[in-house]
Write a protein that holds these residues in place. Structure first.
Motif, PDB file in Angstrom:
ATOM      1  N   GLY A  96       0.805  -1.210   0.000  1.00 38.55           N
ATOM      2  CA  GLY A  96       0.000   0.000   0.000  1.00 38.55           C
ATOM      3  C   GLY A  96       0.843   1.266   0.000  1.00 38.55           C
ATOM      4  O   GLY A  96       0.618   2.186  -0.803  1.00 38.55           O
ATOM      5  N   LEU A  97       1.832   1.327   0.895  1.00 39.08           N
ATOM      6  CA  LEU A  97       2.676   2.516   0.967  1.00 39.08           C
ATOM      7  C   LEU A  97       3.547   2.639  -0.278  1.00 39.08           C
ATOM      8  O   LEU A  97       3.768   3.745  -0.782  1.00 39.08           O
ATOM      9  CB  LEU A  97       3.550   2.465   2.219  1.00 39.08           C
ATOM     10  N   GLY A  98       4.046   1.502  -0.785  1.00 36.77           N
ATOM     11  CA  GLY A  98       4.866   1.542  -1.991  1.00 36.77           C
ATOM     12  C   GLY A  98       4.100   2.090  -3.180  1.00 36.77           C
ATOM     13  O   GLY A  98       4.618   2.918  -3.943  1.00 36.77           O
ATOM     14  N   VAL A 115      15.026  13.213  -2.976  1.00 39.98           N
ATOM     15  CA  VAL A 115      15.192  13.021  -1.532  1.00 39.98           C
ATOM     16  C   VAL A 115      14.323  11.872  -1.038  1.00 39.98           C
ATOM     17  O   VAL A 115      14.785  11.007  -0.281  1.00 39.98           O
ATOM     18  CB  VAL A 115      14.863  14.324  -0.778  1.00 39.98           C
ATOM     19  N   VAL A 116      13.052  11.845  -1.446  1.00 44.41           N
ATOM     20  CA  VAL A 116      12.152  10.770  -1.018  1.00 44.41           C
ATOM     21  C   VAL A 116      12.659   9.422  -1.497  1.00 44.41           C
ATOM     22  O   VAL A 116      12.727   8.444  -0.728  1.00 44.41           O
ATOM     23  CB  VAL A 116      10.718  11.038  -1.525  1.00 44.41           C
ATOM     24  N   GLU A 117      13.043   9.334  -2.760  1.00 42.40           N
ATOM     25  CA  GLU A 117      13.550   8.068  -3.291  1.00 42.40           C
ATOM     26  C   GLU A 117      14.834   7.656  -2.581  1.00 42.40           C
ATOM     27  O   GLU A 117      15.046   6.474  -2.292  1.00 42.40           O
ATOM     28  CB  GLU A 117      13.791   8.194  -4.790  1.00 42.40           C
ATOM     29  N   GLY A 118      15.700   8.640  -2.289  1.00 40.75           N
ATOM     30  CA  GLY A 118      16.951   8.320  -1.606  1.00 40.75           C
ATOM     31  C   GLY A 118      16.723   7.775  -0.206  1.00 40.75           C
ATOM     32  O   GLY A 118      17.364   6.799   0.198  1.00 40.75           O
ATOM     33  N   VAL A 119      15.804   8.380   0.543  1.00 40.48           N
ATOM     34  CA  VAL A 119      15.520   7.911   1.904  1.00 40.48           C
ATOM     35  C   VAL A 119      14.923   6.514   1.882  1.00 40.48           C
ATOM     36  O   VAL A 119      15.303   5.636   2.666  1.00 40.48           O
ATOM     37  CB  VAL A 119      14.571   8.902   2.613  1.00 40.48           C
ATOM     38  N   VAL A 120      13.981   6.287   0.965  1.00 41.88           N
ATOM     39  CA  VAL A 120      13.338   4.977   0.886  1.00 41.88           C
ATOM     40  C   VAL A 120      14.340   3.908   0.476  1.00 41.88           C
ATOM     41  O   VAL A 120      14.380   2.808   1.048  1.00 41.88           O
ATOM     42  CB  VAL A 120      12.147   5.026  -0.096  1.00 41.88           C
ATOM     43  N   LEU A 121      15.177   4.217  -0.510  1.00 40.92           N
ATOM     44  CA  LEU A 121      16.175   3.241  -0.957  1.00 40.92           C
ATOM     45  C   LEU A 121      17.228   2.987   0.117  1.00 40.92           C
ATOM     46  O   LEU A 121      17.725   1.863   0.245  1.00 40.92           O
ATOM     47  CB  LEU A 121      16.841   3.728  -2.243  1.00 40.92           C
ATOM     48  N   LEU A 122      17.572   4.016   0.871  1.00 41.60           N
ATOM     49  CA  LEU A 122      18.562   3.831   1.930  1.00 41.60           C
ATOM     50  C   LEU A 122      18.078   2.817   2.958  1.00 41.60           C
ATOM     51  O   LEU A 122      18.864   1.982   3.442  1.00 41.60           O
ATOM     52  CB  LEU A 122      18.850   5.170   2.609  1.00 41.60           C
ATOM     53  N   SER A 123      16.806   2.866   3.292  1.00 46.48           N
ATOM     54  CA  SER A 123      16.270   1.903   4.252  1.00 46.48           C
ATOM     55  C   SER A 123      16.315   0.492   3.714  1.00 46.48           C
ATOM     56  O   SER A 123      16.322  -0.473   4.489  1.00 46.48           O
ATOM     57  CB  SER A 123      14.826   2.274   4.599  1.00 46.48           C
ATOM     58  N   THR A 175       9.549  -1.123   2.002  1.00 38.93           N
ATOM     59  CA  THR A 175       8.681  -0.414   1.067  1.00 38.93           C
ATOM     60  C   THR A 175       9.384  -0.062  -0.236  1.00 38.93           C
ATOM     61  O   THR A 175       8.737   0.078  -1.283  1.00 38.93           O
ATOM     62  CB  THR A 175       8.126   0.860   1.738  1.00 38.93           C
ATOM     63  N   ALA A 176      10.713   0.080  -0.208  1.00 42.39           N
ATOM     64  CA  ALA A 176      11.443   0.528  -1.396  1.00 42.39           C
ATOM     65  C   ALA A 176      11.217  -0.395  -2.590  1.00 42.39           C
ATOM     66  O   ALA A 176      11.049   0.072  -3.719  1.00 42.39           O
ATOM     67  CB  ALA A 176      12.935   0.613  -1.087  1.00 42.39           C
ATOM     68  N   PHE A 177      11.198  -1.701  -2.349  1.00 41.95           N
ATOM     69  CA  PHE A 177      11.019  -2.636  -3.465  1.00 41.95           C
ATOM     70  C   PHE A 177       9.674  -2.421  -4.140  1.00 41.95           C
ATOM     71  O   PHE A 177       9.583  -2.337  -5.372  1.00 41.95           O
ATOM     72  CB  PHE A 177      11.147  -4.080  -2.973  1.00 41.95           C
ATOM     73  N   SER A 178       8.610  -2.337  -3.340  1.00 38.28           N
ATOM     74  CA  SER A 178       7.283  -2.122  -3.906  1.00 38.28           C
ATOM     75  C   SER A 178       7.214  -0.788  -4.638  1.00 38.28           C
ATOM     76  O   SER A 178       6.618  -0.687  -5.715  1.00 38.28           O
ATOM     77  CB  SER A 178       6.219  -2.172  -2.800  1.00 38.28           C
ATOM     78  N   MET A 179       7.814   0.255  -4.074  1.00 38.88           N
ATOM     79  CA  MET A 179       7.777   1.565  -4.717  1.00 38.88           C
ATOM     80  C   MET A 179       8.462   1.526  -6.078  1.00 38.88           C
ATOM     81  O   MET A 179       7.938   2.066  -7.064  1.00 38.88           O
ATOM     82  CB  MET A 179       8.448   2.603  -3.828  1.00 38.88           C
ATOM     83  N   MET A 180       9.623   0.881  -6.159  1.00 35.56           N
ATOM     84  CA  MET A 180      10.341   0.822  -7.430  1.00 35.56           C
ATOM     85  C   MET A 180       9.585  -0.009  -8.456  1.00 35.56           C
ATOM     86  O   MET A 180       9.504   0.356  -9.641  1.00 35.56           O
ATOM     87  CB  MET A 180      11.747   0.252  -7.205  1.00 35.56           C
TER      88      MET A 180
END
Length: 308
Positions: A96-98, A115-123, A175-180
């Motif tokens: 859902g969040l992704g 910035v948002v993508e960087g923070v999500v990917l960093l996690s 969440t990063a995987f789902s977002m990408m």
């Protein structure tokens, strides 16, 4: 002209050279996948332990380990906690969040998106144990950052809300995987279709339902399968709670660790591991069945009917 022999293949290697070409890969698969799987099945049928007489001379006990696990209240509780953990952190949280982040960022450019993508990917790229200890510092009862921000000194997040804590932790981490994946899927949705739906008076939920979701259904199914399997087999929450307090966050991977290594019952742990493997297989089969059904529906819709 000479006819090709039966041993020749499409690449012209011949059967012997083709076998030699794939033999190293087959050997690695046999050593690191097939043999451990067969060994786990064998151990699950014995009373093998880490120490004691059963370690020196294990005995075949048949299906006793399986029946014992399936009737163990702690195993059933752990199974239910795992269902809640997968449903909350993978299906609802990460998926859902992704998708929400991918939808919001699809038309954004500039530093905010980066910035948002960087923070999500960093996690996502940080090692799991490092992330686990960072969250332990965040949620610590005495010196935790969250309590300092909320002015709630002494509130024990990991003791009072252990399952919710590991769910939120896993949502943040995965969440990063789902977002990408959803970001790439949304690139396949023609902007003209969304513009046409908007001009026709469709609001955002209607655009998602009628235009976006039908076009990315395969991506959604693939994402749900992968993150569900990863979350189902996730051991990282052990870093935060150790399965406690009183087993309230003891998901199946943690339960297997406790039974097999801490309690020394390798036979029982192997049996439970095989049950987890079967559950993963059911996930995969359900996904393939859904995918096959969708493909048949598309082929039926594309096949022209008989002339009138």
């Amino acid at each position: 002209m000479a006819r090709p022999t039966s041993a020749a293949d499409a690449a012209g290697l011949g059967r012997t050279r083709a076998v030699a070409f794939v033999l190293p890969a087959l050997t690695l698969i046999a050593v690191f996948l097939i043999f451990p799987a067969l060994w786990t099945i064998y151990l699950g049928l014995t009373d093998y332990r880490l120490t004691g007489l059963a370690a020196a001379d294990p005995q075949i006990v048949g299906l006793d380990n399986y029946t014992g696990a399936l009737t163990d209240p702690r195993f059933l509780t752990s199974m239910w906690l795992t269902v809640l953990y997968v449903g909350g952190s993978a299906i609802i949280g990460q998926a859902g969040l992704g998708f929400t982040l991918a939808w919001i960022l699809r038309s954004r450019t500039g530093p905010v998106r980066r910035v948002v993508e960087g923070v999500v990917l960093l996690s996502w790229i940080l090692p799991s144990t490092v992330v686990g200890f960072l969250w332990f510092a965040l949620l610590d009862r005495d010196d935790g950052t969250l309590n300092a921000l909320l002015h709630t000194p002494g509130f024990a997040w990991l003791l009072d809300h252990p399952l919710l804590s590991i769910i939120v932790f896993n949502v943040w981490r995965g969440t990063a995987f789902s977002m990408m994946l959803y970001s790439a899927a949304l690139e396949n949705v023609p902007p003209s279709h969304l513009e046409t739906a908007r001009l026709a008076g469709a609001n955002v939920p209607q655009q998602l339902r009628d235009v976006v979701l039908p076009r990315i259904r395969r991506h959604i199914l693939t994402n749900l399968l992968l993150i569900s399997l990863w979350t189902f087999n996730d051991f990282t929450p052990f870093v935060l709670t150790g399965g406690g307090p009183e087993g309230r966050s003891e998901i199946l991977p943690v339960y297997v660790y406790r039974v097999a290594l801490r309690d020394g019952q390798l036979g029982v742990g192997a049996a439970i591991s095989f049950l987890i493997l079967l559950i993963n297989l059911l996930f995969a089969l359900a996904y393939l069945r859904l995918l096959r059904g969708r493909r048949r529906d598309r082929e039926a819709a594309a096949t022209p009917g008989p002339p009138a």
